[in-house]
Design a protein around this motif. Structure first.
Motif, PDB file in Angstrom:
ATOM      1  N   ASP A 120       0.826  -1.216   0.000  1.00  0.00           N
ATOM      2  CA  ASP A 120       0.000   0.000   0.000  1.00  0.00           C
ATOM      3  C   ASP A 120       0.853   1.256   0.000  1.00  0.00           C
ATOM      4  OD1 ASP A 120       1.066  -0.112   2.509  1.00  0.00           O
ATOM      5  OD2 ASP A 120      -0.824   0.234   3.577  1.00  0.00           O
ATOM      6  N   GLY A 121       2.157   1.074  -0.257  1.00  0.00           N
ATOM      7  CA  GLY A 121       3.080   2.206  -0.263  1.00  0.00           C
ATOM      8  C   GLY A 121       3.450   2.687   1.120  1.00  0.00           C
ATOM      9  N   GLY A 122       2.807   2.109   2.157  1.00  0.00           N
ATOM     10  CA  GLY A 122       3.077   2.574   3.519  1.00  0.00           C
ATOM     11  C   GLY A 122       2.428   3.905   3.827  1.00  0.00           C
ATOM     12  N   GLY A 123       1.510   4.333   2.950  1.00  0.00           N
ATOM     13  CA  GLY A 123       0.844   5.626   3.153  1.00  0.00           C
ATOM     14  C   GLY A 123       1.739   6.817   2.850  1.00  0.00           C
ATOM     15  N   ILE A 124       2.815   6.550   2.104  1.00  0.00           N
ATOM     16  CA  ILE A 124       3.801   7.600   1.834  1.00  0.00           C
ATOM     17  C   ILE A 124       3.190   8.759   1.044  1.00  0.00           C
ATOM     18  CG2 ILE A 124       5.904   8.121   0.523  1.00  0.00           C
ATOM     19  CD1 ILE A 124       6.304   6.764   3.270  1.00  0.00           C
ATOM     20  N   GLY A 125       2.336   8.446   0.085  1.00  0.00           N
ATOM     21  CA  GLY A 125       1.730   9.506  -0.725  1.00  0.00           C
ATOM     22  C   GLY A 125       0.975  10.510   0.119  1.00  0.00           C
ATOM     23  N   LYS A 126       0.252  10.021   1.108  1.00  0.00           N
ATOM     24  CA  LYS A 126      -0.520  10.911   1.985  1.00  0.00           C
ATOM     25  C   LYS A 126       0.404  11.759   2.847  1.00  0.00           C
ATOM     26  CE  LYS A 126      -4.607   7.944   2.191  1.00  0.00           C
ATOM     27  NZ  LYS A 126      -5.482   7.117   3.057  1.00  0.00           N
ATOM     28  N   ILE A 127       1.520  11.164   3.285  1.00  0.00           N
ATOM     29  CA  ILE A 127       2.473  11.915   4.110  1.00  0.00           C
ATOM     30  C   ILE A 127       3.095  13.057   3.307  1.00  0.00           C
ATOM     31  CG2 ILE A 127       4.671  11.767   5.348  1.00  0.00           C
ATOM     32  CD1 ILE A 127       3.887   8.845   6.024  1.00  0.00           C
ATOM     33  N   ILE A 128       3.450  12.766   2.055  1.00  0.00           N
ATOM     34  CA  ILE A 128       4.027  13.810   1.196  1.00  0.00           C
ATOM     35  C   ILE A 128       2.997  14.892   0.916  1.00  0.00           C
ATOM     36  CG2 ILE A 128       4.991  14.315  -1.080  1.00  0.00           C
ATOM     37  CD1 ILE A 128       6.189  11.487  -1.072  1.00  0.00           C
ATOM     38  N   ALA A 129       1.770  14.479   0.608  1.00  0.00           N
ATOM     39  CA  ALA A 129       0.713  15.449   0.303  1.00  0.00           C
ATOM     40  C   ALA A 129       0.471  16.369   1.493  1.00  0.00           C
ATOM     41  CB  ALA A 129      -0.572  14.722  -0.081  1.00  0.00           C
ATOM     42  N   CYS A 130       0.504  15.806   2.696  1.00  0.00           N
ATOM     43  CA  CYS A 130       0.301  16.604   3.906  1.00  0.00           C
ATOM     44  C   CYS A 130       1.417  17.633   4.062  1.00  0.00           C
ATOM     45  CB  CYS A 130       0.228  15.688   5.113  1.00  0.00           C
ATOM     46  SG  CYS A 130      -0.144  16.541   6.664  1.00  0.00           S
ATOM     47  N   GLN A 131       2.650  17.231   3.803  1.00  0.00           N
ATOM     48  CA  GLN A 131       3.770  18.166   3.918  1.00  0.00           C
ATOM     49  C   GLN A 131       3.672  19.254   2.860  1.00  0.00           C
ATOM     50  OE1 GLN A 131       7.664  16.373   4.317  1.00  0.00           O
ATOM     51  NE2 GLN A 131       8.725  18.240   3.748  1.00  0.00           N
TER      52      GLN A 131
END
Length: 360
Positions: A120-131
């Motif tokens: 699931d990517g580890g939720g990395i996309g959401k972390i980047i989007a938040c930053q």
């Protein structure tokens, strides 16, 4: 200058040892450098940008200010990624889930022996989007300059547009004039919609000619140093009807009402509701056909959004469009859009063009 990569690495969740970033806009955000390809490998203590010979020298110059990031000449990409991960003892790899195809995922699993590639990517996309959602000072300055170009272009259009011009001719002039002011490119294909076409929120410019009595919806934005702007103004031609003037006034009131409550901590869905309820109660229920606005930066559409389904709340540094509209099928449409940055106590409005109804 904010060290975006160090902030990101410091926010990696437990269980993720390293991250692979390949998408254009995310690479550009972290490295402040634009290239058509490249692979960014981020570990907890150092990052590496694998890039081919076309960009190698330029990249080394560009990323000197990025702490703990080494530029690596691309040779055998998968082998290089594996060696770097092994060098830092990484066992798990996160991916940009929204930018990784099933084919890419399968190849990474196959080629990166001994590394667990998170499905699931580890939720990395959401972390980047938040930053990326919270803009720093340099980003705010670039967005303001981009919006300045957009405002100046609108002023030019007021003296340029004449009855008989086509929507396509005006769209071309928007792009030409923004380019003359230093825009890299349009943030999106300009919307120029006159008469009945203006009732379509995302109308495509046609050979339709401007005529007396038309409303013209002008929605466009520039890109300056990679950052976008976005603005909409609706102008009238000659003699417009009382119905058109009334709808314009309602849209303007809805936008002002939404702007008045925008501040840190406010719920995005509530800001949308304020504008939407006003339009509905003014006799135009169901004729506001889209969300109130969206964030933007490197991309013209970024999270969060002002919409009924949004679960986000505003933070200082978030940049948003505020663009209510009324669209009466087959007759006309009105949209007014400003671009703002949220502050602790309210907001900064990047947009300087008047919102009073202008007749040309």
């Amino acid at each position: 200058m904010t060290d975006r990569l160090s902030v990101f690495a410091g926010n990696l969740p437990r269980g993720i040892d390293a991250v692979l970033i390949t998408s254009d806009f995310n690479r550009r955000y972290f490295l402040r450098f634009s290239s058509s390809s490249g692979t960014l490998v981020v570990t907890r203590d150092k990052s590496y940008f694998i890039i081919d010979g076309r960009y190698f020298e330029a990249t080394r110059e560009a990323v000197k200010a990025v702490k703990n990031c080494e530029v690596v000449l691309q040779q055998k990409t998968y082998d290089q990624i594996l060696r770097l991960l092994q060098k830092h003892g990484a066992k798990t790899l996160g991916l940009e889930e929204d930018h990784t195809s099933m084919g890419d995922f399968a190849r990474l699993c196959e080629r990166l022996s001994g590394i667990e590639v998170l499905p699931d990517g580890g939720g990395i996309g959401k972390i980047i989007a938040c930053q990326r959602t919270v803009k720093d000072k340099s980003e705010i300055e670039r967005i303001q300059k981009s919006q300045d170009i957009t405002d100046e272009t609108f002023t030019h259009l007021l003296n340029y547009i004449k009855p008989g011009f086509t929507e396509r001719e005006i769209a071309f002039e928007i792009q030409r004039f923004m380019w003359s002011l230093g825009s890299q490119r349009p943030a999106f294909e300009p919307i120029v919609a006159a008469g009945a076409n203006s009732s379509k929120p995302h109308a495509v410019p046609t050979e339709n000619k401007i005529k007396d009595g038309d409303f013209i919806v002008l929605d466009f934005g520039a890109v300056f140093m990679d950052y976008c702007s976005d603005m909409t103004r609706t102008v009238g031609v000659g003699n417009v009807s009382a119905k058109q003037r009334e709808a314009y006034g309602v849209v303007l009131e809805a936008q002002i009402s939404a702007l008045e409550i925008i501040k840190s901590g406010e719920a995005c869905m509530y800001v949308d509701k304020i504008a939407r309820d006003l339009i509905d109660k003014s006799g135009y229920k169901g004729l506001f056909a889209h969300g109130l606005g969206h964030s933007l930066g490197l991309e013209v559409h970024e999270p969060p959004s002002f919409s009924a389904g949004s679960e986000a709340s505003l933070k200082p540094g978030v940049v948003m469009s505020v663009e209510p509209g009324i669209y009466i099928p087959g007759e006309f449409g009105v949209r007014i859009e400003d671009l703002i940055a949220v502050t602790e106590t309210g907001h900064l409005n990047f947009t300087r063009s008047t919102k009073e109804l202008i007749m040309i």
